[in-house]
Design an enzyme around this catalytic site. Structure first.
Site, PDB file in Angstrom:
ATOM      1  N   TRP A 167       0.787  -1.235   0.000  1.00 60.82           N
ATOM      2  CA  TRP A 167       0.000   0.000   0.000  1.00 60.82           C
ATOM      3  C   TRP A 167       0.824   1.293   0.000  1.00 60.82           C
ATOM      4  O   TRP A 167       0.677   2.147  -0.861  1.00 60.82           O
ATOM      5  CB  TRP A 167      -1.000  -0.024   1.159  1.00 60.82           C
ATOM      6  CG  TRP A 167      -1.921   1.164   1.141  1.00 60.82           C
ATOM      7  CD1 TRP A 167      -1.991   2.178   2.053  1.00 60.82           C
ATOM      8  CD2 TRP A 167      -2.917   1.472   0.135  1.00 60.82           C
ATOM      9  NE1 TRP A 167      -2.953   3.083   1.693  1.00 60.82           N
ATOM     10  CE2 TRP A 167      -3.536   2.676   0.516  1.00 60.82           C
ATOM     11  CE3 TRP A 167      -3.327   0.848  -1.044  1.00 60.82           C
ATOM     12  CZ2 TRP A 167      -4.549   3.277  -0.242  1.00 60.82           C
ATOM     13  CZ3 TRP A 167      -4.348   1.448  -1.802  1.00 60.82           C
ATOM     14  CH2 TRP A 167      -4.930   2.647  -1.393  1.00 60.82           C
TER      15      TRP A 167
ATOM     16  N   ASP B 253      -2.689  -5.204  -1.361  1.00 63.74           N
ATOM     17  CA  ASP B 253      -3.717  -4.330  -0.770  1.00 63.74           C
ATOM     18  C   ASP B 253      -4.778  -4.005  -1.823  1.00 63.74           C
ATOM     19  O   ASP B 253      -4.932  -4.723  -2.818  1.00 63.74           O
ATOM     20  CB  ASP B 253      -3.051  -3.080  -0.160  1.00 63.74           C
ATOM     21  CG  ASP B 253      -3.819  -2.537   1.038  1.00 63.74           C
ATOM     22  OD1 ASP B 253      -4.870  -1.896   0.818  1.00 63.74           O
ATOM     23  OD2 ASP B 253      -3.386  -2.741   2.191  1.00 63.74           O
ATOM     24  N   ASP B 254      -5.501  -2.931  -1.623  1.00 64.37           N
ATOM     25  CA  ASP B 254      -6.641  -2.549  -2.466  1.00 64.37           C
ATOM     26  C   ASP B 254      -6.218  -2.405  -3.943  1.00 64.37           C
ATOM     27  O   ASP B 254      -5.038  -2.236  -4.237  1.00 64.37           O
ATOM     28  CB  ASP B 254      -7.201  -1.213  -1.940  1.00 64.37           C
ATOM     29  CG  ASP B 254      -8.667  -1.021  -2.301  1.00 64.37           C
ATOM     30  OD1 ASP B 254      -9.201  -1.807  -3.100  1.00 64.37           O
ATOM     31  OD2 ASP B 254      -9.272  -0.072  -1.772  1.00 64.37           O
TER      32      ASP B 254
ATOM     33  N   CYS C 178     -12.400   0.624  -0.214  1.00 67.92           N
ATOM     34  CA  CYS C 178     -12.134   2.053  -0.045  1.00 67.92           C
ATOM     35  C   CYS C 178     -11.828   2.702  -1.390  1.00 67.92           C
ATOM     36  O   CYS C 178     -12.104   3.869  -1.606  1.00 67.92           O
ATOM     37  CB  CYS C 178     -10.987   2.277   0.943  1.00 67.92           C
ATOM     38  SG  CYS C 178     -11.383   1.693   2.602  1.00 67.92           S
TER      39      CYS C 178
ATOM     40  N   LYS D 199      -6.860  -9.189   4.543  1.00 65.14           N
ATOM     41  CA  LYS D 199      -7.042  -7.894   5.216  1.00 65.14           C
ATOM     42  C   LYS D 199      -8.424  -7.404   4.819  1.00 65.14           C
ATOM     43  O   LYS D 199      -8.719  -7.285   3.627  1.00 65.14           O
ATOM     44  CB  LYS D 199      -5.957  -6.919   4.760  1.00 65.14           C
ATOM     45  CG  LYS D 199      -6.185  -5.471   5.227  1.00 65.14           C
ATOM     46  CD  LYS D 199      -5.008  -4.575   4.838  1.00 65.14           C
ATOM     47  CE  LYS D 199      -5.320  -3.104   5.084  1.00 65.14           C
ATOM     48  NZ  LYS D 199      -4.186  -2.218   4.719  1.00 65.14           N
TER      49      LYS D 199
ATOM     50  N   ASP E  48     -11.363  -4.596   5.091  1.00 64.86           N
ATOM     51  CA  ASP E  48     -11.564  -3.172   5.382  1.00 64.86           C
ATOM     52  C   ASP E  48     -13.023  -2.874   5.735  1.00 64.86           C
ATOM     53  O   ASP E  48     -13.880  -3.761   5.670  1.00 64.86           O
ATOM     54  CB  ASP E  48     -11.086  -2.358   4.165  1.00 64.86           C
ATOM     55  CG  ASP E  48     -10.395  -1.070   4.579  1.00 64.86           C
ATOM     56  OD1 ASP E  48     -10.732  -0.526   5.648  1.00 64.86           O
ATOM     57  OD2 ASP E  48      -9.520  -0.603   3.818  1.00 64.86           O
TER      58      ASP E  48
ATOM     59  N   ARG F 272      -6.903  -3.226  13.478  1.00 63.32           N
ATOM     60  CA  ARG F 272      -6.248  -1.926  13.499  1.00 63.32           C
ATOM     61  C   ARG F 272      -6.673  -1.148  14.742  1.00 63.32           C
ATOM     62  O   ARG F 272      -7.832  -1.176  15.153  1.00 63.32           O
ATOM     63  CB  ARG F 272      -6.608  -1.152  12.231  1.00 63.32           C
ATOM     64  CG  ARG F 272      -5.847  -1.664  10.994  1.00 63.32           C
ATOM     65  CD  ARG F 272      -4.506  -0.959  10.848  1.00 63.32           C
ATOM     66  NE  ARG F 272      -4.741   0.440  10.588  1.00 63.32           N
ATOM     67  CZ  ARG F 272      -4.958   0.934   9.370  1.00 63.32           C
ATOM     68  NH1 ARG F 272      -4.922   0.152   8.314  1.00 63.32           N
ATOM     69  NH2 ARG F 272      -5.178   2.222   9.202  1.00 63.32           N
TER      70      ARG F 272
ATOM     71  N   ASP G 290      -4.756   5.486   9.366  1.00 65.24           N
ATOM     72  CA  ASP G 290      -3.700   5.210   8.383  1.00 65.24           C
ATOM     73  C   ASP G 290      -2.447   6.010   8.737  1.00 65.24           C
ATOM     74  O   ASP G 290      -2.498   7.233   8.900  1.00 65.24           O
ATOM     75  CB  ASP G 290      -4.172   5.582   6.966  1.00 65.24           C
ATOM     76  CG  ASP G 290      -5.208   4.588   6.433  1.00 65.24           C
ATOM     77  OD1 ASP G 290      -5.678   3.732   7.208  1.00 65.24           O
ATOM     78  OD2 ASP G 290      -5.547   4.683   5.250  1.00 65.24           O
TER      79      ASP G 290
HETATM   80  C1  GLA Z   1      -7.954   2.091   4.041  1.00 61.48           C
HETATM   81  C2  GLA Z   1      -7.025   1.264   4.911  1.00 61.48           C
HETATM   82  C3  GLA Z   1      -5.622   1.265   4.312  1.00 61.48           C
HETATM   83  C4  GLA Z   1      -5.661   0.759   2.882  1.00 61.48           C
HETATM   84  C5  GLA Z   1      -6.679   1.538   2.058  1.00 61.48           C
HETATM   85  C6  GLA Z   1      -6.911   0.914   0.694  1.00 61.48           C
HETATM   86  O1  GLA Z   1      -7.588   3.434   4.052  1.00 61.48           O
HETATM   87  O2  GLA Z   1      -7.015   1.760   6.225  1.00 61.48           O
HETATM   88  O3  GLA Z   1      -4.774   0.469   5.088  1.00 61.48           O
HETATM   89  O4  GLA Z   1      -5.958  -0.609   2.869  1.00 61.48           O
HETATM   90  O5  GLA Z   1      -7.934   1.602   2.698  1.00 61.48           O
HETATM   91  O6  GLA Z   1      -7.897   1.590  -0.040  1.00 61.48           O
END
Ligand code: GLA
Length: 712
Positions: free
Chosen positions: A41, A76-77, A126, A152, A154, A215, A219
């Site tokens: 990320w 990640d995303d 997200c 992970k 979200d 978490r 971030d």
């Molecule tokens: C959120 C999460 C981050 C990341 C982004 C991806 O902000 O807290 O860690 O995974 O989404 O879009």
């Protein structure tokens, strides 16, 4: 005016005991110690693709990270195609992952590593890719069939309206439990990593039975203030962590370029002490040797990965000086001394305070230098600002302990934290013997940068220092007569001594802020809650300050006027042109920056409706912001261009109309930012005009510099 200092030292001492309840943890048999690995990320954000994942996996093998214990390679995303297939299955983006996820997982597995992936409990992620809401079992089965080892999960875009009468936290519990059960039902051991860090989610209170990590903080960004905030949001949840269930203060930033090496060591040490996941989120291929050595420090990793799974307990936090102790499976304690301030300071505790049984002597291993010493009980260090000292403390039999050198601490202290050019003050240098044996033939010294005068006020040597004894020498130091407007000057202390065999040396560093006073016709204003420092030297001005800024802070917080300024009182009469070059702006927080400011009364805070600011912000954008509503605050803004200092800024006022310009070619061309009309109350006639700086973070001081400020 005044302020700040820094830094560095060698050596240390003090302790405690804590017993911690272990939470009822997720029983999926994985993450019995905090997960270690990599996540894309913070190095590429939405730029992930198969090649990056596979290359990173190779890199982890080649650079020793795999051998050091890092085994998860996490996507990640943004890995998905924008929609599901006709059967409702998730599909990988065909450009980013041309062959899908399964072959990437197989490749990662072939290297002895594991693959992680990202999804979301809502309708979309997200970044607005398909979420798992209503597809939990199907998606869990898909992940298992691909060979995924970590998910992970979200919390963006959850349809809370479908759950009338329930809090967001309750809905999350329902949806996260659903995915947890779906993953378990696949029969594949998959680490479940909850990502729901919004205020009120309090995942540490309910995460353990369903997830392996959750978490605890927002971030993270790669700066000291953000790292500190995420530490502070996590450290008190130590009782909620245990084997299979961990607090997650977010991904490691080491290598992303926003902090210095000691700050990265601090991040790594704090995360390890809290038994947090060690997941690097950076481009591993471009790490320096020193950064890689932080990630691969076996002593600190062993603290994080200790099988007992106790998170470190904070036993003291006075004035930003933290002491944590973590119980280890072999009966020893990992003691962390953390200085969150900008100024080097002595931090001390004792072995019994850190949880060890009372004993005549203990062994102390410095986990960063590897030095092993003996102490009668004190654990102490002169810790640089933003730095840590980390020890493993063990009880030992008296006889073998005598073969070790004694634990000693060399420290420096200045009588004033800020000194004017040409002025003098006293610096004291102390050496303490915390061991159970003598130190002989001690000699101390102090040196300063060229241009300084240093004179010892006493004899800087001692023939013998018995256990528990301290030896101190004072020095008179005089700053050079001229220099930059504000600078940090370093004093270096040295000690040489005989512990029991041969000669040893130690050193300690202290930073002293040196300023050249701001003179008429300039005045200074400080609206921050921590004293700012100001300097003027020839055409240069400098401001060292915290402060959230002049704009409304983000996330719905109350508006703030929190900045420091050097200005000309009533320097602008209805029409004027103010101009300056911002030569450095290290602000870090969202609303921090450095530039020009005009308002009715620079010192009156809320009683003077904020006028206009034109500045370089922490993202290196040029921002012009103004009070357009007539309320108390600067409430409108326009941001243009991304530039790096030095940047020329020019603000032209005609009554209540202001035009902003910037120049990146030393004033040859002036590019317009915007022309605005401010509310009448924010531009009443004569105005104060000057330069300002705010770090953008309440916990962090930064220094901005300016050149050639003038008003015509
Ligand atoms: C959120 C999460 C981050 C990341 C982004 C991806 O902000 O807290 O860690 O995974 O989404 O879009």
């Amino acid at each position: 005016m005044r302020r700040a200092l820094l830094l560095i030292a060698g050596l240390c001492a003090a302790f405690f005991a804590a017993s911690v309840a272990t939470a009822a943890a997720e029983d999926n048999g994985v993450a019995l110690t905090p997960p270690m690995g990599w996540n894309d990320w913070y190095s590429v954000y939405c730029g992930v693709n198969a090649q990056l994942v596979e290359q990173t996996a190779q890199e982890m093998v080649a650079d020793g990270m795999k051998a050091a214990g890092y085994d998860y390679v996490n996507i990640d995303d943004c890995w998905m195609a924008p929609s599901r297939d006709s059967s409702g299955n998730l599909v990988a983006d065909p450009t980013r992952f041309p062959d899908g996820i399964a072959p990437v997982a197989a490749y990662v597995h072939s290297l002895g590593l594991k693959l992680g992936i990202y999804e979301d409990a809502g309708t979309t992620t997200c970044a607005h890719y398909p979420g798992s809401f209503g597809h939990e079992a199907q998606d869990a089965a898909t992940f298992a069939s691909w060979g995924v080892d970590l998910v992970k999960y979200d919390r963006c875009n959850i349809p809370y309206a479908n759950y009338p009468g329930e809090s967001e936290e309750q809905v999350q519990q329902t949806l996260y439990t659903r995915m947890s059960n779906a993953l378990k039902a696949t029969g594949r051991p998959i680490v479940f990593s909850m990502c729901n860090p919004d205020p009120g989610d309090d995942a540490w209170e309910w995460g353990a039975p369903i997830a392996n990590l959750w978490r605890t903080a927002t971030d993270i960004q790669d700066n000291f203030g953000s790292m500190l905030a995420n530490f502070e949001d996590t450290v008190d949840h130590f009782e909620d962590a245990g084997p299979g269930a961990w607090n997650d203060p977010d991904l490691l930033q080491i290598g992303n370029g926003g902090s210095n090496l000691p700050e990265y060591k601090t991040e790594f040490s704090l995360w390890a002490e809290m038994a947090a996941p060690l997941i690097a989120s950076t481009n591993l291929a471009t790490l320096t040797h020193a950064e890689l050595a932080i990630y691969e420090n076996p002593n600190v990793i062993a603290v994080d990965q200790d099988p007992l799974g106790q998170a470190g307990v904070p036993i003291s936090r006075v004035n930003g000086l933290w002491i944590l102790t973590k119980q280890l499976s072999d009966g020893s304690r990992a003691v962390l001394l953390f200085n969150s301030t900008n100024t080097a300071a002595v931090i001390s505790t004792t072995a019994t305070a850190a949880g060890l049984p009372s004993a005549p002597v203990y062994q102390l291993q410095n986990l960063w230098t590897n030095a092993v010493t003996q102490t009668g009980g004190a654990i102490s260090a002169f810790v640089p600002g933003h730095g840590v000292a980390m020890f493993k403390v063990t009880t030992v039999a008296k006889r073998p302990a005598h073969k070790l050198p004694p634990h000693t601490v060399l420290s420096l202290g200045a009588s004033v934290p800020e000194l004017g050019l040409g002025s003098s003050t006293t610096v004291s240098e102390s050496f303490v013997n915390y061991g159970v044996s003598d130190v002989k033939k001690l000699r101390l010294s102090l040196s300063a940068r060229p241009g300084w005068q240093v004179k010892a006020l006493g004899r800087p040597s001692a023939a013998l220092l018995e256990p528990g004894q301290r030896f101190t020498v004072a020095y008179r130091v005089t700053a050079p007569p001229s220099g930059p407007p504000l600078s940090v000057s370093i004093f270096t202390g040295g000690a040489s001594y005989d512990p029991l065999d041969g000669r040893r040396t130690a050193s300690a560093m202290l930073g002293e802020l040196v300023s050249s006073p701001v003179r008429a016709p300039f005045s200074i204003a400080d609206a921050t809650t921590h004293e700012a420092s100001f300097g003027e030297s020839g055409p240069s001005l400098a401001i060292s300050a915290r402060g959230l800024g002049v704009l409304n802070p983000p996330f719905g917080a109350l508006p703030t006027d929190s900045y420091a300024a050097i200005y000309r009182h009533a320097g602008c009469r209805r029409s004027c042109t103010a101009q300056v070059t911002v030569t450095a702006d290290p602000a870090g927080g969202t609303s921090g920056g450095a530039g020009l400011i005009e308002r009715d009364d620079m010192n009156a805070g809320k009683h003077s409706r904020a006028g206009v600011v034109l500045y370089v912000n922490s993202n290196a954008a040029i921002v012009m912001a103004w009070n357009g509503s007539g309320g108390a605050d600067v409430d409108h803004y326009v941001a243009v261009a991304s530039v790096k200092a030095p940047v020329g800024l020019r603000l032209v006022r005609r009554d209540s109309t202001y035009a902003g310009y910037y120049s990146i070619d030393h004033g040859k061309t002036w590019n317009p930012v915007v022309t605005v009309t401010v509310a009448a109350a924010a531009s009443v006639g004569r105005q104060d005009v000057g330069v300002f700086h705010a770090s953008g973070l309440p916990t962090w001081t930064t220094t901005a510099t300016f050149k050639n400020f003038r008003v015509r």
